[in-house]
Scaffold this active site. Structure first.
Site, PDB file in Angstrom:
ATOM      1  N   SER A   1      19.366 -30.144  42.439  1.00 17.73           N
ATOM      2  CA  SER A   1      18.146 -30.526  42.486  1.00 17.73           C
ATOM      3  C   SER A   1      17.712 -30.213  44.105  1.00 17.73           C
ATOM      4  O   SER A   1      18.546 -30.169  44.635  1.00 17.73           O
ATOM      5  CB  SER A   1      17.645 -32.095  42.471  1.00 17.73           C
ATOM      6  OG  SER A   1      16.446 -32.288  43.135  1.00 17.73           O
TER       7      SER A   1
ATOM      8  N   TYR B   1      20.227 -40.939  42.601  1.00 21.42           N
ATOM      9  CA  TYR B   1      20.171 -39.374  42.145  1.00 21.42           C
ATOM     10  C   TYR B   1      20.452 -38.206  43.026  1.00 21.42           C
ATOM     11  O   TYR B   1      21.056 -37.621  42.882  1.00 21.42           O
ATOM     12  CB  TYR B   1      18.595 -39.524  41.783  1.00 21.42           C
ATOM     13  CG  TYR B   1      18.300 -38.189  41.109  1.00 21.42           C
ATOM     14  CD1 TYR B   1      18.251 -38.114  39.782  1.00 21.42           C
ATOM     15  CD2 TYR B   1      17.516 -37.272  41.923  1.00 21.42           C
ATOM     16  CE1 TYR B   1      17.674 -36.962  39.161  1.00 21.42           C
ATOM     17  CE2 TYR B   1      16.950 -36.025  41.391  1.00 21.42           C
ATOM     18  CZ  TYR B   1      17.110 -35.862  40.023  1.00 21.42           C
ATOM     19  OH  TYR B   1      16.654 -34.660  39.317  1.00 21.42           O
TER      20      TYR B   1
HETATM   21  N1  LIG Z   1      11.730 -32.404  36.589  1.00 22.48           N
HETATM   22  C1  LIG Z   1      12.261 -32.179  38.038  1.00 22.48           C
HETATM   23  O1  LIG Z   1      10.978 -32.201  38.899  1.00 22.48           O
HETATM   24  C2  LIG Z   1      13.324 -31.833  38.550  1.00 22.48           C
HETATM   25  C3  LIG Z   1      13.526 -31.300  39.405  1.00 22.48           C
HETATM   26  C4  LIG Z   1      15.222 -31.104  40.234  1.00 22.48           C
HETATM   27  C5  LIG Z   1      16.007 -31.132  39.013  1.00 22.48           C
HETATM   28  N2  LIG Z   1      15.907 -31.922  37.866  1.00 22.48           N
HETATM   29  C6  LIG Z   1      16.684 -32.098  37.019  1.00 22.48           C
HETATM   30  O2  LIG Z   1      16.751 -31.105  35.765  1.00 22.48           O
HETATM   31  C7  LIG Z   1      17.277 -31.605  34.566  1.00 22.48           C
HETATM   32  C8  LIG Z   1      16.311 -31.466  33.543  1.00 22.48           C
HETATM   33  O3  LIG Z   1      15.354 -32.320  33.863  1.00 22.48           O
HETATM   34  P1  LIG Z   1      13.945 -32.636  33.029  1.00 22.48           P
HETATM   35  O4  LIG Z   1      12.939 -32.756  34.157  1.00 22.48           O
HETATM   36  O5  LIG Z   1      13.837 -31.596  31.878  1.00 22.48           O
HETATM   37  O6  LIG Z   1      14.163 -34.141  32.287  1.00 22.48           O
HETATM   38  P2  LIG Z   1      13.723 -34.689  30.851  1.00 22.48           P
HETATM   39  O7  LIG Z   1      13.736 -35.949  31.076  1.00 22.48           O
HETATM   40  O8  LIG Z   1      12.386 -33.995  30.508  1.00 22.48           O
HETATM   41  O9  LIG Z   1      14.759 -33.989  29.709  1.00 22.48           O
HETATM   42  C9  LIG Z   1      16.094 -34.665  30.189  1.00 22.48           C
HETATM   43  C10 LIG Z   1      16.794 -34.437  28.659  1.00 22.48           C
HETATM   44  O10 LIG Z   1      18.025 -35.081  28.873  1.00 22.48           O
HETATM   45  C11 LIG Z   1      18.325 -35.811  27.894  1.00 22.48           C
HETATM   46  N3  LIG Z   1      19.426 -36.923  28.459  1.00 22.48           N
HETATM   47  C12 LIG Z   1      19.541 -37.929  29.199  1.00 22.48           C
HETATM   48  N4  LIG Z   1      20.765 -38.553  29.316  1.00 22.48           N
HETATM   49  C13 LIG Z   1      21.453 -38.078  28.511  1.00 22.48           C
HETATM   50  C14 LIG Z   1      22.930 -38.101  28.180  1.00 22.48           C
HETATM   51  N5  LIG Z   1      23.519 -39.049  28.580  1.00 22.48           N
HETATM   52  N6  LIG Z   1      23.453 -37.271  27.281  1.00 22.48           N
HETATM   53  C15 LIG Z   1      22.812 -36.347  26.311  1.00 22.48           C
HETATM   54  N7  LIG Z   1      21.240 -36.222  26.722  1.00 22.48           N
HETATM   55  C16 LIG Z   1      20.801 -36.713  27.835  1.00 22.48           C
HETATM   56  C17 LIG Z   1      17.069 -36.602  27.567  1.00 22.48           C
HETATM   57  O11 LIG Z   1      17.196 -37.516  26.428  1.00 22.48           O
HETATM   58  C18 LIG Z   1      16.208 -35.445  27.882  1.00 22.48           C
HETATM   59  O12 LIG Z   1      15.983 -34.765  26.329  1.00 22.48           O
HETATM   60  C19 LIG Z   1      17.954 -32.970  35.043  1.00 22.48           C
HETATM   61  O13 LIG Z   1      19.111 -32.845  35.349  1.00 22.48           O
HETATM   62  C20 LIG Z   1      17.162 -33.378  36.310  1.00 22.48           C
HETATM   63  O14 LIG Z   1      17.831 -34.331  37.244  1.00 22.48           O
HETATM   64  C21 LIG Z   1      14.435 -32.204  37.418  1.00 22.48           C
END
Ligand SMILES: NC(=O)c1ccc[n+]([C@@H]2O[C@H](COP(=O)([O-])OP(=O)(O)OC[C@H]3O[C@@H](n4cnc5c(N)ncnc54)[C@H](O)[C@@H]3O)[C@@H](O)[C@H]2O)c1
Length: 255
Positions: free
Chosen positions: A143, A157
């Site tokens: 991130s 985080y």
């Molecule tokens: N959205 C943002 O702004 C952002 C920014 C930087 C990084 N990220 C990272 O991107 C990645 C995806 O995030 P997103 O925003 O699409 O999130 P999201 O919450 O929409 O999707 C995350 C998915 O991971 C699944 N999940 C959670 N814990 C789990 C586990 N223990 N085992 C298996 N599946 C699991 C959830 O059920 C969900 O389907 C994450 O690693 C997040 O930290 C997100």
């Protein structure tokens, strides 16, 4: 097609960026393993992929559990014969994660278990298979918060995402001789349930993030997934150990 025949395991592919990745990887010819702990969400993703003419299957996985990650890799190999890409995307950002001084130990441990141990375990079981094949691409989702301090803290985080970057570099150096590359993507704030559900409760955090971004908006999942397609494909065969930032410029904005 850019990912023709490649077997790609995507964790957390039941929502947000993971789901869009499953759809777009399949559209590029990949065979996608949707690795998710929400079964209904996983099946929905598989349905979206197959309805569009793509190939996907799901495996129920909690990435923080060693046995689940072993099963995830076994599923890919037994179903499709190999594993070309491990896309460590699953992550959590609980509301109880704040500054170190007011975050409880259980929240800290939960974040580390999913965001960091999950990456470790996926790699632990996928890399030997990739090394045996002599080829593979690990894509770790970090991130932009791993690169910056933030006055609206989420310290567990942030620490977990920083560790993912360090681990990525170590993997990239260790396993390149065996044909396995490892790279990290550092997305900025992206419009997904993970961020939007959190920002709904914190208007100030939302205002700050929008004000700081030179583009004046949040990113869209496909704007990160397009980079992941590059990293999954052979186009990136000499890209190794990189931390690639896709954030609209929020991390280079002084004022
Ligand atoms: N959205 C943002 O702004 C952002 C920014 C930087 C990084 N990220 C990272 O991107 C990645 C995806 O995030 P997103 O925003 O699409 O999130 P999201 O919450 O929409 O999707 C995350 C998915 O991971 C699944 N999940 C959670 N814990 C789990 C586990 N223990 N085992 C298996 N599946 C699991 C959830 O059920 C969900 O389907 C994450 O690693 C997040 O930290 C997100």
């Amino acid at each position: 097609m850019r990912l023709e025949g490649k077997v790609c395991v995507i964790t957390g592919a039941g929502s947000g960026m993971g789901r869009v990745a499953a759809q777009q990887f399949a559209a590029e010819g990949a065979k996608v393993v949707v690795a998710e702990y929400d079964q209904a969400a996983a099946e929905e993703t598989v349905g979206l992929v197959t309805e569009a003419g793509g190939e996907a299957s799901s495996v129920l996985v909690d990435v923080s559990m060693e046995g689940d990650c072993r099963r995830m890799v076994d599923h890919a190999v037994q179903t499709y014969g190999r594993i070309d890409v491990l896309y460590n995307n699953a992550g959590i950002m609980p509301a109880a994660d704040h500054s170190v001084v007011d975050t409880d130990v259980a929240t800290w441990d939960q974040v580390m278990a999913v965001n960091l141990r999950g990456v470790f375990l996926g790699c632990k079981y996928a890399i030997p298979q990739m090394a045996e094949q002599g080829t593979g691409s690990i894509i770790n989702i970090s991130s932009f918060v791993a690169l910056l301090g933030c006055s609206v803290p989420q310290d567990a985080y942030t620490a977990s995402k920083g560790a993912v970057l360090s681990l990525t570099r170590s993997l990239a150096v260790q396993f390149a001789p065996q044909g396995v590359r490892a790279n990290a993507i550092c997305p900025g704030p992206i419009e997904t349930p993970l961020l939007m559900d959190w920002l709904v409760k914190d208007e100030e955090a939302k205002r700050i993030r929008l004000a700081r971004n030179p583009t004046g908006r949040f990113g869209k999942p496909e704007e990160v997934v397009s980079l992941a397609i590059y990293l999954a494909s052979d186009e990136s065969r000499w890209t190794n150990g990189a931390a690639l930032v896709v954030d609209g410029g929020i991390s280079i904005n002084y004022f």
